[in-house]
Design an enzyme around this catalytic site. Sequence first.
Site: not given
Length: 361
Positions: A35, A256
């Site tokens: 899945k 950042y």
Amino acid sequence: MARPSHARLDLCALRHNVDVARSLAPDSRLMAVVKANAYGHGAAVIASELAPLVDALAVACIEEAIALRDHGIVAPVLLLQGVFEEAELSMAAQLDLWVTIANEQQLCWLEQARLVQPLQCWLKLDTGMHRLGVPPGDVAAFYRRLQACKQARPEPVLCTHFAAADDLQGEQTGAQLAEFERLCAELPGARSAANSAAVMAWPASHCDWIRPGYMLYGNSPLPASHPNSVKLHPVMTLVSAVTGLRDVAVGEAVGYGATWVARRPSRIATVTIGYGDGYPRQAPNGTPVLVAGERAALAGRVSMDMITVDVTDLPSAAIGDEVTLWGAGLPVDEVARHVQTIGYELTTRMPARTPRIVTVA
Ligand SMILES: Cc1ncc(COP(=O)(O)O)c(C=O)c1O
């Protein structure tokens, strides 16, 4: 030259892990769980490789099963959550899928359906996880209704799911197993309970069908030191390369938000992989990576397309060096611990942007 970031898929490792699962549960049939795009690895390539090696495949929903059939996979495929609307039953019958029956609604739809052929059903029992499945007091009635239902093949498989099979000291798995055995005692039909952790650590739970997912991808829900964890080989290795190197003076920040500041004269490698490629933005400073096979640590915030790594202690680090984010040599669960998640989530969130490149060693 193409951008060097990709997920390398080692299909030999996949086959090896199937062998490990088979050797741990030699008397059980094996249903491989594929899945969520085979836990992010790529359902088509993984399921095509697995189909001849296993007894059945399992997916979460009919869309995933249709994709496998479209890919020419004819192996039995179970819908682990069953259907979400009545119309899916006709499609399931046409595609010869197996369906889980986990609640009254699903059983009613089946009883009312007119199908091209009866469906093989897996009757899901709630033995304590309390997420899916028929409550203990309703099991006998559900079983009888399924037996009487013309749209169901004569004998459903009885199945359940463990909530804490990775907790080797806890009592829940033993209690769930005892409850499962009690509920099934009078009912004919095959039984299935074991996910990867149970395949690896709870032999009494193996029954007629095991349903491993995670371990087939070479990752372990148990501690890395567990004797059965060390048998597994990772299928996915997420790699990139050093594309820049710079020296950074004491007190200078990287990335950042300036979350990493050099405490010594430092050498920083820029690596062209980021959260847009499936590397988690939550990875903190210090998260391990391998640069040309040597350990180094993330330094600075993860950007969309890049990370920065402290290679001060790796004087031979050079532009073009391969960087491993997880996989061979660096278990995904070790990285996941830094990120406060599990390896399941890291591989499953791998986006389409990241090329999967198959290797067959
Ligand atoms: C019903 C069911 N069985 C088996 C599995 C496979 O679990 P694992 O990947 O831990 O082996 C899952 C996965 O969530 C599941 O939902």
